[in-house]
Design an enzyme around this catalytic site. Structure first.
Site, PDB file in Angstrom:
ATOM      1  N   GLU A 214       0.690  -1.553  -0.349  1.00 53.80           N
ATOM      2  CA  GLU A 214       0.065   0.231  -0.045  1.00 53.80           C
ATOM      3  C   GLU A 214       0.796   1.118   0.274  1.00 53.80           C
ATOM      4  O   GLU A 214       0.140   2.264  -0.825  1.00 53.80           O
ATOM      5  CB  GLU A 214      -0.766   0.004   0.830  1.00 53.80           C
ATOM      6  CG  GLU A 214      -2.222  -1.153   1.459  1.00 53.80           C
ATOM      7  CD  GLU A 214      -2.848  -0.748   2.422  1.00 53.80           C
ATOM      8  OE1 GLU A 214      -3.066   0.365   2.570  1.00 53.80           O
ATOM      9  OE2 GLU A 214      -3.952  -1.744   2.937  1.00 53.80           O
TER      10      GLU A 214
ATOM     11  N   SER B 147       5.102 -20.199  -1.933  1.00 49.41           N
ATOM     12  CA  SER B 147       5.724 -21.734  -1.287  1.00 49.41           C
ATOM     13  C   SER B 147       4.657 -21.779  -2.527  1.00 49.41           C
ATOM     14  O   SER B 147       4.150 -21.155  -3.946  1.00 49.41           O
ATOM     15  CB  SER B 147       4.279 -22.216  -0.529  1.00 49.41           C
ATOM     16  OG  SER B 147       4.805 -21.277   0.832  1.00 49.41           O
TER      17      SER B 147
ATOM     18  N   ASP C  24      -5.738 -10.260   1.061  1.00 48.18           N
ATOM     19  CA  ASP C  24      -5.318  -8.985   1.522  1.00 48.18           C
ATOM     20  C   ASP C  24      -6.205  -8.878   2.882  1.00 48.18           C
ATOM     21  O   ASP C  24      -6.722  -8.332   3.547  1.00 48.18           O
ATOM     22  CB  ASP C  24      -6.234  -7.399   0.682  1.00 48.18           C
ATOM     23  CG  ASP C  24      -5.858  -6.762   1.462  1.00 48.18           C
ATOM     24  OD1 ASP C  24      -4.885  -6.209   2.037  1.00 48.18           O
ATOM     25  OD2 ASP C  24      -6.155  -5.171   0.311  1.00 48.18           O
TER      26      ASP C  24
ATOM     27  N   ASP D  29      -5.345  -3.165   6.071  1.00 47.96           N
ATOM     28  CA  ASP D  29      -5.249  -2.373   5.896  1.00 47.96           C
ATOM     29  C   ASP D  29      -4.218  -1.059   6.429  1.00 47.96           C
ATOM     30  O   ASP D  29      -4.580  -0.400   7.388  1.00 47.96           O
ATOM     31  CB  ASP D  29      -6.588  -1.799   5.613  1.00 47.96           C
ATOM     32  CG  ASP D  29      -7.584  -2.484   4.181  1.00 47.96           C
ATOM     33  OD1 ASP D  29      -6.435  -2.678   3.852  1.00 47.96           O
ATOM     34  OD2 ASP D  29      -9.054  -2.687   4.099  1.00 47.96           O
TER      35      ASP D  29
END
Length: 821
Positions: free
Chosen positions: A195, A263, A335, A338
């Site tokens: 971000e 991974s 996600d 934030d």
């Protein structure tokens, strides 16, 4: 003269003898902490005898009469082999490193105190189910039994590092294990940095098309355009100038961009298996350390035997198999973070703006003790969205308007985190359906869980998924105003919303950190994914065979062919391959032709013994730097790994992306061919300075050395030669045998992040399953088990992963018996 000579000889001899004596004393003290694996020991806190059989690779097979005693045994062996590693992890998450290391770790302690992970872990103890609380308690007793043994028998403080650093060992507590899981979540989460970088780049590149070039979306539908970052704030908002890059503090646990989790994992059902049983392969990727983060172990539980990879400090087989079920993990890239820009009250900086008006921060003072310095006190501040982060870290100051601060929302910031209950429950599951149900309690870090029982395969994204409003201004991709209700999280989505693939019709399921679903925001899971390249090679290998075997899964796990090299080289070299007559020997043009000739006949295999991978990697790195440096200036340093989708967009001129090829400050209009040629020349000059000009004699492995470095002693003169493990390796950033490069000068191609564990499980013949870790079982650098698995790992070899105790006994390095006192 003879008299002087005799005395000089005597003094020199005395100095040599004293040095030898000092070495012997140091060795004696260090070797006192080498574990004795062949002994009987009476301990308190167990209900029956425990037998620990260490096979010839020093993998402990823990046989107990109850689950509690089995976890006690696991705690004991972890403390035998990895006590320093465990205490270092605990001090890190507690924010107490400076008590041992002084001022150089103060910034690390400040961050962990602000995140409050350890107090949240303490709160989470009561949220665990009864089975997990029993396991945590028993495990802690096992660790403490080893600490008591060290103190009672003067066993060299438990590890050589404890002689060098005065680090008193507090008794292990159940909360310590939960806290280490939270620390792993921090090390596997990269959305905070993503971000910030997107915001900084948006401020530098207001052209939306150019932003989409350098930070491209993974191809697919359901992606949305974003506003310019500055447009999220009132007109005239002032941002601080970009600050010079700061050195990473010592033992900093937050990964650099591109070095968060990664991974591979894939599974085949009986219809795609030559043996008629299911298959599963898994190799999780983390930053390399010595010893590796993974510790191999086998437990005999009431539900049956389980074997696989553990993390010292955590009482669970995090990835592995039982007789009936195998499980593997890959980073999901969900996600789960934030950033929020919080507006301060101009009349009272102790308040911040909310949808309902200004509100006081929740605050708490915290004292950090510092070795050889006065303690410092910091004030921790929390908003409704999460903890306030310092502007001096993560480049936050450069994207924070004046009169504002930044807070972090993150799923791991939960005081009712039941992730460890889900992990322990998974060891008791007997089939995929049961495992899926148990994994609902997993919170953070989010992972893709790949499962295989005797008949069924599945992949499920586990971990809490934030519920975002469809009207969220930045869709979670940029820091957003925290006082706007639509930007705030609205709890968590139900577990059923997490992507799931159960018994796919094609008979194969897998993940290489690639995009797994194509759903519109806010059900999108993520806009940032860890791979757009390896998955292409994986698809070809999986579909290239009608049926698979354990060996074909191993072959795929160790594959070093770069799809990226095969796809990009024809683009960037399209007008360079054939340029007329040969250039004169000794000229840059001739060296360029020689390099192009080598690359023209190369199949894209990133083999450590070949020169072509080094030429290719250096060319791509120089090319991206030439493309972006004049547009981004110092910000270009943040893009220290080649983004293949960016290069492809530029050379295919997607939405005008070839504009990057023109150098803004030059009068001429440069073409992409011009920049490609110049970049190749740059790369060859760099190679010549660092590895020589004889291109045919270059070795990729000389540049691509795996750096299993000791996190504390790895830079200490002399000692570093004993504690660091360096190995020439194949693979690269975009191969299935992934060896992520550092991206940092002066050694940008060092292999710093990859598969510290590899495992392949065949349920037609479970005892033919295999696994390996990248260093060895012991954390004691004087032990032969410190690095004995490392060379096997480097060569792509494995050790047996069998639950047959007779095989373990056959060549055991020792048998420990813990008896009730």
């Amino acid at each position: 003269m003879g008299f002087l000579f005799r005395w000089l000889l005597r003094l020199a001899s005395a100095a040599i003898l004293l040095s030898l004596l000092a070495v012997l004393v140091v060795y004696y003290l260090g070797s006192r902490s080498l574990p004795d694996y062949d002994k009987a020991l009476a301990v308190s806190g167990i209900t029956g005898d425990i037998e620990i059989v260490r096979d010839n690779s020093n993998v402990p097979h823990i046989l107990a009469q109850s689950d509690r005693d089995a976890f006690f045994g696991l705690g004991y062996v972890h403390a035998q082999d990895r006590l320093w590693q465990m205490t270092l992890l605990r001090r890190t998450v507690q924010g107490r490193l400076s008590e041992v290391f002084g001022t150089r770790t103060v910034e690390t302690d400040k961050l962990l105190r602000r995140l409050d992970l350890y107090p949240l872990a303490v709160q989470s103890v009561e949220a665990q189910d009864a089975r997990t609380r029993d396991a945590l308690d028993a495990y802690a007793r096992g660790v403490n039994a080893r600490i008591d043994e060290i103190n009672a028998d003067s066993l060299g403080r438990g590890a050589p590092e404890f002689f060098l650093f005065n680090a008193p060992i507090a008794p292990w507590q159940p909360a310590d294990s939960i806290a280490i899981v939270k620390l792993m979540a921090l090390q596997l989460s990269g959305h905070l940095g993503d971000e910030v970088l997107r915001a900084r780049t948006s401020l530098q590149l207001p052209d939306e098309d150019r932003l989409a070039d350098i930070l491209p979306d993974i191809p697919g539908q359901g992606l949305a355009a974003l506003p310019e970052y500055s447009a999220l704030f009132p007109a005239g908002a002032r941002f601080a100038a970009a600050t010079p890059a700061q050195d990473r503090p010592a033992l900093w646990p937050v990964p650099r961009r591109g070095l968060a989790g990664a991974s591979n994992a894939w599974a085949a059902d009986p219809t795609r298996s030559a043996s008629g049983g299911t298959l599963l392969a898994n190799d999780p990727h983390l930053g390399f350390t010595a010893p590796a983060i993974w510790y191999l172990a086998r437990l005999q539980l009431s539900s049956g035997g389980v074997i696989g990879g553990t993390i010292p400090g955590v009482p669970a087989i995090m990835l592995g198999r039982s007789e009936d079920l195998g499980w593997g993990i890959t980073s999901s890239y969900l996600d789960d973070q934030d950033l929020y820009i919080e507006e301060l009250n101009p009349d009272n900086p102790e308040q911040y703006r909310t949808p309902e008006g200004f509100k006081a921060f929740r605050t708490r003072r915290s004292i950090i003790e510092i070795k050889d310095a006065a303690p410092i006190t910091i004030t921790l501040r929390w908003t409704d969205n999460g903890p306030v982060l310092p502007g001096t870290r993560f480049d936050l100051a450069s994207i924070t308007p004046e009169g504002h601060v930044v807070s972090l929302a993150w799923t791991a910031l939960s005081g009712r985190d039941t992730s460890i209950s889900a992990a322990i429950g998974l060891m008791h599951a007997h089939d995929v359906e049961e495992a899926l149900a148990l994994s609902e309690g997993y919170v953070a870090p989010s992972q893709n869980l790949t499962l295989a029982d005797n008949e069924t395969i599945a992949l499920k994204t586990i971990g809490a998924m934030p519920r975002r409003d469809a009207a969220h201004q930045s869709q979670g991709r940029l820091p957003s105003p925290g006082w706007i209700e639509a930007n705030r999280w609205q709890g968590m989505l139900p577990f059923s919303a997490n992507p799931e693939f159960l018994s796919p019709s094609g008979g194969i399921v897998g993940n290489t950190n690639n995009k797994v679903v194509d759903r519109p925001f806010p059900m999108h899971v993520s806009f940032e994914w860890g791979d757009s390249q390896r998955v292409m090679r994986w698809q070809g290998l999986m579909q290239g065979r009608e049926v698979h075997t354990r060996d074909s899964f191993i072959e795929a796990q160790l594959d070093t062919v770069s799809f990226t090299a095969r796809s990009l080289l024809p683009l960037i070299g399209a007008d360079l391959w054939f340029t007329g007559e040969a250039a004169p020997e000794g000229t840059p043009e001739r060296q360029r032709q020689r390099a192009l000739d080598l690359l023209a006949n190369w199949n894209g295999e990133m083999n450590e013994h070949l020169p072509e991978p080094l030429i290719y990697a250096a060319w791509l790195r120089a090319l991206q730097d030439r493309l972006i440096r004049d547009d981004l200036g110092p910000l270009a340093d943040e893009f220290d790994h080649v983004e293949p989708l960016f290069i492809e967009r530029v050379f295919r001129d997607v939405d005008g992306a070839s504009a990057w090829c023109d150098i803004i400050r030059s009068a001429a209009e440069e073409s992409c061919t011009d920049i490609s040629r110049l970049a190749l020349d740059d790369a060859l000059v760099w190679i010549g300075e660092n590895f020589g000009t004889a291109l045919e004699s270059l070795r990729w492995g000389d540049a691509h050395q795996a750096t299993h470095d000791h996190p504390v002693l790895g830079e200490v003169p002399v000692l570093r030669y004993f504690v660091n493990i360096r190995q020439s390796t194949s693979g690269g950033d975009n191969t299935l045998q992934r060896g992520r490069t550092s991206g940092q000068d002066p050694m940008p191609f060092q292999n710093v992040h990859g598969a510290g564990y590899r495992g392949v499980y065949d349920f037609a013949d479970p005892d033919s399953s295999v696994f390996i870790n990248s260093t060895g079982q012991s954390g004691h650098f004087l032990s032969r088990h410190y690095d004995d698995l490392g060379e096997l790992w480097r060569r792509g070899e494995y050790i047996p992963m069998s639950l047959d105790i007779d095989l373990a006994r056959a060549a055991a390095v020792g048998v420990t018996r813990l008896t009730t006192d």
